[in-house]
Design a protein around this motif. Structure first.
Motif, PDB file in Angstrom:
ATOM      1  N   GLY A 179      58.855  34.863  47.581  1.00  0.00           N
ATOM      2  CA  GLY A 179      57.463  35.203  47.614  1.00  0.00           C
ATOM      3  C   GLY A 179      56.577  34.722  46.362  1.00  0.00           C
ATOM      4  O   GLY A 179      55.259  34.350  46.821  1.00  0.00           O
ATOM      5  N   TRP A 180      56.858  34.792  45.287  1.00  0.00           N
ATOM      6  CA  TRP A 180      55.987  34.541  44.321  1.00  0.00           C
ATOM      7  C   TRP A 180      55.778  32.810  44.309  1.00  0.00           C
ATOM      8  O   TRP A 180      54.807  32.327  44.108  1.00  0.00           O
ATOM      9  CB  TRP A 180      56.680  34.598  42.913  1.00  0.00           C
ATOM     10  N   ALA A 238      53.529  31.954  46.951  1.00  0.00           N
ATOM     11  CA  ALA A 238      52.285  32.453  46.637  1.00  0.00           C
ATOM     12  C   ALA A 238      51.629  31.371  45.792  1.00  0.00           C
ATOM     13  O   ALA A 238      50.310  31.029  46.240  1.00  0.00           O
ATOM     14  CB  ALA A 238      52.108  33.818  45.949  1.00  0.00           C
ATOM     15  N   ALA A 260      52.335  36.329  51.174  1.00  0.00           N
ATOM     16  CA  ALA A 260      53.881  35.820  50.699  1.00  0.00           C
ATOM     17  C   ALA A 260      54.283  36.764  49.735  1.00  0.00           C
ATOM     18  O   ALA A 260      55.532  37.003  49.596  1.00  0.00           O
ATOM     19  CB  ALA A 260      53.458  34.385  50.182  1.00  0.00           C
ATOM     20  N   TRP A 261      53.306  37.221  48.808  1.00  0.00           N
ATOM     21  CA  TRP A 261      53.954  38.187  47.728  1.00  0.00           C
ATOM     22  C   TRP A 261      54.361  39.580  48.284  1.00  0.00           C
ATOM     23  O   TRP A 261      55.519  40.047  47.888  1.00  0.00           O
ATOM     24  CB  TRP A 261      52.843  38.302  46.737  1.00  0.00           C
ATOM     25  N   TRP A 262      53.533  40.112  49.279  1.00  0.00           N
ATOM     26  CA  TRP A 262      53.685  41.360  50.031  1.00  0.00           C
ATOM     27  C   TRP A 262      55.101  41.394  50.578  1.00  0.00           C
ATOM     28  O   TRP A 262      55.800  42.385  50.572  1.00  0.00           O
ATOM     29  CB  TRP A 262      52.596  41.985  50.695  1.00  0.00           C
ATOM     30  N   ILE A 308      48.332  33.859  50.271  1.00  0.00           N
ATOM     31  CA  ILE A 308      48.883  34.091  48.861  1.00  0.00           C
ATOM     32  C   ILE A 308      49.434  35.476  48.815  1.00  0.00           C
ATOM     33  O   ILE A 308      50.479  35.894  48.337  1.00  0.00           O
ATOM     34  CB  ILE A 308      47.792  33.701  47.826  1.00  0.00           C
ATOM     35  N   TRP A 309      48.326  36.528  49.297  1.00  0.00           N
ATOM     36  CA  TRP A 309      48.811  37.950  49.107  1.00  0.00           C
ATOM     37  C   TRP A 309      50.129  38.141  50.111  1.00  0.00           C
ATOM     38  O   TRP A 309      50.897  38.896  49.570  1.00  0.00           O
ATOM     39  CB  TRP A 309      47.732  38.958  49.486  1.00  0.00           C
ATOM     40  N   ALA A 320      50.771  28.317  48.034  1.00  0.00           N
ATOM     41  CA  ALA A 320      49.656  28.340  48.721  1.00  0.00           C
ATOM     42  C   ALA A 320      48.324  28.024  47.573  1.00  0.00           C
ATOM     43  O   ALA A 320      47.417  27.640  48.113  1.00  0.00           O
ATOM     44  CB  ALA A 320      49.604  29.643  49.299  1.00  0.00           C
ATOM     45  N   LEU A 321      48.382  28.708  46.572  1.00  0.00           N
ATOM     46  CA  LEU A 321      47.284  28.393  45.390  1.00  0.00           C
ATOM     47  C   LEU A 321      47.381  27.205  45.238  1.00  0.00           C
ATOM     48  O   LEU A 321      46.050  26.468  45.304  1.00  0.00           O
ATOM     49  CB  LEU A 321      47.559  29.514  44.379  1.00  0.00           C
ATOM     50  N   GLN A 349      42.976  31.537  52.731  1.00  0.00           N
ATOM     51  CA  GLN A 349      44.062  31.110  51.800  1.00  0.00           C
ATOM     52  C   GLN A 349      44.573  32.391  50.920  1.00  0.00           C
ATOM     53  O   GLN A 349      45.689  32.530  50.496  1.00  0.00           O
ATOM     54  CB  GLN A 349      43.443  30.015  50.904  1.00  0.00           C
TER      55      GLN A 349
END
Length: 126
Positions: free
Chosen positions: A70-71, A74, A118-120, A115-116, A77-78, A111
């Motif tokens: 996930g990190w 994220a 993928a983390w969540w 990013i959020w 994507a950034l 975007q």
């Protein structure tokens, strides 16, 4: 339940994108920002990163690995955001303005959500 469904959907999205990066790199090479060294290698590596991230999200054995995926997605994507901006600039410079702002502005605005997300989705549901 929602987190699990979204995790699988995100993994499918990144898995498909990763395959496209490897099988059909030309569209990705076309939006590479100027000055990126070894663009073909970067496109291939981004495809591999997407595939590994997708696999990490859906593997059932390790929550720490899922969190790392996930990190990683994220951060990925950034890091590819500049290519999406370059894509918009390339399109808008065309006589027909390519896909237009109606495509590019929502894509760029989404975007941070990606990013959020993928983390969540990589977190354990409570």
């Amino acid at each position: 339940m929602t987190r699990t469904v979204l995790r699988w959907l995100l993994a499918l999205f990144y898995g498909a994108a990763g395959m496209f990066h490897l099988v059909k790199p030309a569209p990705f090479l076309a939006i590479m920002p100027p000055g990126v060294p070894a663009p073909a290698a970067v496109v291939a590596l981004t495809g591999i990163a997407e595939l590994l991230g997708a696999a990490g999200l859906v593997q059932p054995w390790s929550l720490p690995l899922r969190r790392a995926a996930g990190w990683g997605l994220a951060a990925y994507a950034l890091c590819v955001w500049p290519a999406n901006v370059q894509h918009m600039f390339n399109d808008m410079a065309r006589a027909d303005q390519g896909l237009g702002l109606g495509y590019h502005l929502p894509r760029l605005a989404f975007q941070p959500v990606l990013i959020w997300l993928a983390w969540w989705v990589s977190r354990k549901a409570r």
